[in-house]
Design a protein around this motif. Structure first.
Motif, PDB file in Angstrom:
ATOM      1  N   GLN A  61      56.848  45.537  46.964  1.00 43.45           N
ATOM      2  CA  GLN A  61      57.748  46.081  45.949  1.00 43.45           C
ATOM      3  C   GLN A  61      58.068  45.069  44.846  1.00 43.45           C
ATOM      4  O   GLN A  61      58.640  45.440  43.826  1.00 43.45           O
ATOM      5  CB  GLN A  61      59.054  46.528  46.613  1.00 43.45           C
ATOM      6  CG  GLN A  61      58.884  47.617  47.646  1.00 43.45           C
ATOM      7  CD  GLN A  61      58.304  48.898  47.055  1.00 43.45           C
ATOM      8  OE1 GLN A  61      58.611  49.257  45.916  1.00 43.45           O
ATOM      9  NE2 GLN A  61      57.462  49.583  47.816  1.00 43.45           N
ATOM     10  N   LYS A  68      57.202  47.602  36.671  1.00 41.58           N
ATOM     11  CA  LYS A  68      58.176  47.103  37.642  1.00 41.58           C
ATOM     12  C   LYS A  68      59.114  46.092  37.002  1.00 41.58           C
ATOM     13  O   LYS A  68      60.299  46.017  37.350  1.00 41.58           O
ATOM     14  CB  LYS A  68      57.428  46.457  38.808  1.00 41.58           C
ATOM     15  CG  LYS A  68      58.267  46.282  40.057  1.00 41.58           C
ATOM     16  CD  LYS A  68      58.534  47.617  40.718  1.00 41.58           C
ATOM     17  CE  LYS A  68      59.313  47.422  42.006  1.00 41.58           C
ATOM     18  NZ  LYS A  68      59.632  48.744  42.638  1.00 41.58           N
ATOM     19  N   SER A  71      62.183  47.878  35.317  1.00 40.91           N
ATOM     20  CA  SER A  71      62.814  48.951  36.098  1.00 40.91           C
ATOM     21  C   SER A  71      64.323  48.832  36.199  1.00 40.91           C
ATOM     22  O   SER A  71      65.018  49.839  36.306  1.00 40.91           O
ATOM     23  CB  SER A  71      62.213  49.003  37.510  1.00 40.91           C
ATOM     24  OG  SER A  71      60.885  49.474  37.463  1.00 40.91           O
ATOM     25  N   ASP A 134      60.976  53.288  38.943  1.00 42.10           N
ATOM     26  CA  ASP A 134      61.783  53.418  40.157  1.00 42.10           C
ATOM     27  C   ASP A 134      62.833  54.523  40.059  1.00 42.10           C
ATOM     28  O   ASP A 134      63.502  54.820  41.045  1.00 42.10           O
ATOM     29  CB  ASP A 134      62.484  52.094  40.469  1.00 42.10           C
ATOM     30  CG  ASP A 134      61.527  51.059  41.021  1.00 42.10           C
ATOM     31  OD1 ASP A 134      60.461  51.460  41.522  1.00 42.10           O
ATOM     32  OD2 ASP A 134      61.815  49.854  40.931  1.00 42.10           O
TER      33      ASP A 134
END
Length: 291
Positions: A61, A68, A71, A134
């Protein structure tokens, strides 16, 4: 109007600098792991945050994909701003390039397709920037699925167009540079897609690196239009607008001609008030005098 040369350079400088600042903020806030980290664990024990230092234990993650990195706040705010401002600048570059080609009497399907692909790239970038992976995964992936292929298509089409309208040796040199950038973008995008579908930590990390390479290369590609925008004048955009109006007029005229042909060949399909209307329209001054 040579000040337009600042636009492509500003797009590249602003966007590349901005996304790397977003990455740095995400690393310092422990939202992703640094690019140089290749060691990942299945799980990690909750560790106390160390301001100014990256995470020491990373999971899948924490892979530093561009999406990412943008996010979580505060970097997500900057990520959205970069996406929106960058998208606006991309639209301006695409429109000016489209109009400039028309101004030099080189209008063709490649030019139109380049404008369309650039607009799709803009739309996808806006979705990527405003729908974080996310929090709105489906919309984010739709935006990425539109933005990345459209950006690559724009680069390939502009390479073809550059060769087509090249005149001087410097024009051909610029075309070669763009081909090299387009090939680099193609290779990095394909590798990113191949690596991304695997669950291996190493391949996922490699996918993130390829994604960064693709994004930077495409932004540099947009920056190369500084070479042509030095000749943009006040009449450049007007040339594009006049061409669009001319096409619209042709469509209207062709539609009118078709309607007249259909009307003349099928008198039995007239509307109930058609005969009276045509009678009034066909009245001549002589017939009115006789009445």
């Amino acid at each position: 109007m040579t000040a337009w040369i600042v636009l492509p350079v500003s797009l590249s400088a602003f966007s590349i600098t901005g996304i790397w600042i977003v990455y740095a903020m995400a690393v310092m806030n422990h939202h992703v792991c640094p690019v140089e980290n290749w060691s990942y664990n299945v799980t990690c024990v909750e560790e106390p945050a160390k301001p100014g230092f990256p995470k020491s234990c990373c999971t899948i993650q924490d892979i530093p994909l561009i999406s990412k990195c943008g996010s979580y706040p505060p970097e997500s705010c900057l990520f959205s701003l970069i996406g929106n401002v960058g998208a606006f600048m991309v639209v301006m570059v695409c429109l000016l390039r489209y109009a400039q080609v028309i101004e030099h009497s080189h209008d063709c399907w490649i030019n139109t397709a380049g404008l369309v692909s650039g607009c799709f790239n803009t739309l996808g970038s806006i979705m990527v920037g405003n729908f974080q992976v996310d929090h709105a995964k489906s919309l984010h992936y739709v935006g990425a699925g539109v933005a990345f292929p459209a950006g690559l298509a724009f680069a390939c089409l502009q390479c073809m167009l550059t060769y087509r309208i090249a005149v001087t040796a410097l024009d051909y040199w610029m075309a070669h540079v763009r081909v090299a950038l387009a090939v680099g973008a193609l290779v990095s995008l394909v590798l990113s897609g191949i690596f991304f579908i695997h669950e291996s930590f190493v391949l996922q990390h490699a996918a993130a690196i390829c994604e960064w390479v693709f994004t930077v290369v495409i932004l540099v590609f947009y920056g190369t239009f500084t070479y042509e925008f030095g000749t943009v004048t006040n009449e450049t955009m007007m040339a594009g607008l006049q061409r669009s109006r001319l096409r619209g007029s042709r469509v209207i005229l062709s539609g009118t001609t078709m309607s007249e042909e259909l009307g003349g060949g099928s008198k039995g399909l007239k509307s109930p008030g058609g005969s009276s209307t045509s009678t009034h329209l066909n009245c001549t001054p002589e017939s009115i005098a006789m009445l």
